[in-house]
Scaffold this motif. Structure first.
Motif, PDB file in Angstrom:
ATOM      1  N   LEU A   1      -7.500   1.982 -38.742  1.00  0.00           N
ATOM      2  CA  LEU A   1      -7.034   3.357 -38.520  1.00  0.00           C
ATOM      3  C   LEU A   1      -8.207   4.343 -38.506  1.00  0.00           C
ATOM      4  CD1 LEU A   1      -3.840   3.433 -40.765  1.00  0.00           C
ATOM      5  CD2 LEU A   1      -3.929   3.527 -38.264  1.00  0.00           C
ATOM      6  N   ALA A   2      -9.141   4.201 -39.454  1.00  0.00           N
ATOM      7  CA  ALA A   2     -10.307   5.094 -39.502  1.00  0.00           C
ATOM      8  C   ALA A   2     -11.146   4.936 -38.234  1.00  0.00           C
ATOM      9  CB  ALA A   2     -11.147   4.809 -40.743  1.00  0.00           C
ATOM     10  N   LEU A   3     -11.304   3.709 -37.779  1.00  0.00           N
ATOM     11  CA  LEU A   3     -12.079   3.459 -36.562  1.00  0.00           C
ATOM     12  C   LEU A   3     -11.391   4.059 -35.333  1.00  0.00           C
ATOM     13  CD1 LEU A   3     -14.636   2.113 -35.478  1.00  0.00           C
ATOM     14  CD2 LEU A   3     -13.306   0.009 -35.171  1.00  0.00           C
ATOM     15  N   LEU A   4     -10.071   3.922 -35.245  1.00  0.00           N
ATOM     16  CA  LEU A   4      -9.332   4.513 -34.128  1.00  0.00           C
ATOM     17  C   LEU A   4      -9.432   6.046 -34.138  1.00  0.00           C
ATOM     18  CD1 LEU A   4      -6.137   2.264 -34.067  1.00  0.00           C
ATOM     19  CD2 LEU A   4      -7.970   2.344 -32.349  1.00  0.00           C
ATOM     20  N   ILE A   5      -9.323   6.647 -35.314  1.00  0.00           N
ATOM     21  CA  ILE A   5      -9.458   8.099 -35.417  1.00  0.00           C
ATOM     22  C   ILE A   5     -10.881   8.514 -35.050  1.00  0.00           C
ATOM     23  CG2 ILE A   5      -9.429  10.061 -37.021  1.00  0.00           C
ATOM     24  CD1 ILE A   5      -7.115   8.532 -38.499  1.00  0.00           C
ATOM     25  N   TYR A   6     -11.855   7.743 -35.500  1.00  0.00           N
ATOM     26  CA  TYR A   6     -13.261   8.003 -35.164  1.00  0.00           C
ATOM     27  C   TYR A   6     -13.456   8.013 -33.645  1.00  0.00           C
ATOM     28  CZ  TYR A   6     -18.334   7.314 -35.002  1.00  0.00           C
ATOM     29  OH  TYR A   6     -19.664   7.445 -34.743  1.00  0.00           O
ATOM     30  N   LEU A   7     -12.956   6.973 -32.988  1.00  0.00           N
ATOM     31  CA  LEU A   7     -13.105   6.861 -31.533  1.00  0.00           C
ATOM     32  C   LEU A   7     -12.360   7.979 -30.801  1.00  0.00           C
ATOM     33  CD1 LEU A   7     -12.811   2.980 -31.191  1.00  0.00           C
ATOM     34  CD2 LEU A   7     -14.897   4.374 -30.984  1.00  0.00           C
ATOM     35  N   PHE A   8     -11.152   8.313 -31.276  1.00  0.00           N
ATOM     36  CA  PHE A   8     -10.390   9.405 -30.685  1.00  0.00           C
ATOM     37  C   PHE A   8     -11.155  10.722 -30.795  1.00  0.00           C
ATOM     38  CE2 PHE A   8      -7.578  13.040 -31.354  1.00  0.00           C
ATOM     39  CZ  PHE A   8      -6.923  13.076 -30.132  1.00  0.00           C
ATOM     40  N   GLN A   9     -11.672  11.029 -32.004  1.00  0.00           N
ATOM     41  CA  GLN A   9     -12.410  12.275 -32.202  1.00  0.00           C
ATOM     42  C   GLN A   9     -13.645  12.334 -31.307  1.00  0.00           C
ATOM     43  OE1 GLN A   9     -13.335  12.766 -36.357  1.00  0.00           O
ATOM     44  NE2 GLN A   9     -11.217  13.220 -36.900  1.00  0.00           N
ATOM     45  N   LYS A  10     -14.338  11.217 -31.200  1.00  0.00           N
ATOM     46  CA  LYS A  10     -15.555  11.175 -30.378  1.00  0.00           C
ATOM     47  C   LYS A  10     -15.212  11.473 -28.918  1.00  0.00           C
ATOM     48  CE  LYS A  10     -19.968  10.121 -30.174  1.00  0.00           C
ATOM     49  NZ  LYS A  10     -20.940  11.051 -30.687  1.00  0.00           N
ATOM     50  N   LYS A  11     -14.136  10.868 -28.440  1.00  0.00           N
ATOM     51  CA  LYS A  11     -13.751  11.061 -27.038  1.00  0.00           C
ATOM     52  C   LYS A  11     -13.167  12.460 -26.802  1.00  0.00           C
ATOM     53  CE  LYS A  11     -10.899   8.980 -23.410  1.00  0.00           C
ATOM     54  NZ  LYS A  11     -11.825   8.923 -22.341  1.00  0.00           N
TER      55      LYS A  11
END
Length: 186
Positions: free
Chosen positions: A34-44
């Motif tokens: 979940l943290a990784l998905l949120i990280y990737l979403f925020q980056k994009k």
């Protein structure tokens, strides 16, 4: 303000979910995902990632390996300690790096013409200082509770009381700063 709190809540989702799942190895792997998905979403979506979610990616990654390699060590027993330790670390680190974590959330919801003004940075700097103090005091209360120096009721009450101070600051600082900004504009 509601939208700011929404983005803060999104960054807390890995904690809320991971610490409800047993065994801990599974909880930490879900938290990491979940943290990784949120990280990737925020980056994009925003081009930058909040300090808090960046630290959580590392925390859940390390937590997974600790839970896997040391199953007798019950990390979930220290949930509040970890959560407030991470939040304190993230807020202090963001101040040291001169990128207050509240600034990261505010930029997502405040019109661009406000974000370049000095008052915008200063208000978020002081708001982050208040949150850092609230998180540190919550961490202290969590430590006292974990060491059984205060009761569970007192520990939980004090932890949440400090969060209310941060929430009150979040509600009050931005409108006051906006009023000052508009007054200086003419």
């Amino acid at each position: 303000m509601i939208l700011t709190l929404f983005w803060i809540f999104v960054d807390l989702i890995p904690f809320f979910v991971a610490f409800q799942v047993e065994p801990p190895t599974l909880g930490f792997s879900i938290g990491f995902l979940l943290a990784l998905l949120i990280y990737l979403f925020q980056k994009k979506r925003f081009g930058e990632v909040t300090t808090i979610i960046t630290i959580k990616v590392f925390y859940f990654f390390i937590g997974f390996w600790v839970a896997l390699l040391l199953p007798s060590f019950h990390l979930f027993d220290f949930t509040q300690l970890f959560m407030y330790g991470i939040l304190t670390l993230a807020s202090v680190a963001s101040l040291v790096l001169k990128k207050p974590f509240t600034l990261q959330y505010a930029k997502k919801v405040v019109p661009a013409e406000f974000t370049t003004h000095r008052l915008f940075f200063l208000s978020n700097f002081w708001l982050t200082v208040i949150w850092a103090a609230a998180f540190a005091l919550s961490l202290l209360c969590s430590v006292l509770y974990a060491m059984r120096l205060i009761s569970g009721e007192a520990g939980v009450t004090l932890v949440h009381a400090w969060n209310l101070v941060g929430l009150a600051a979040t509600i009050l600082v931005r409108p006051i700063t906006k009023r000052i900004f508009l007054k200086k504009q003419g």
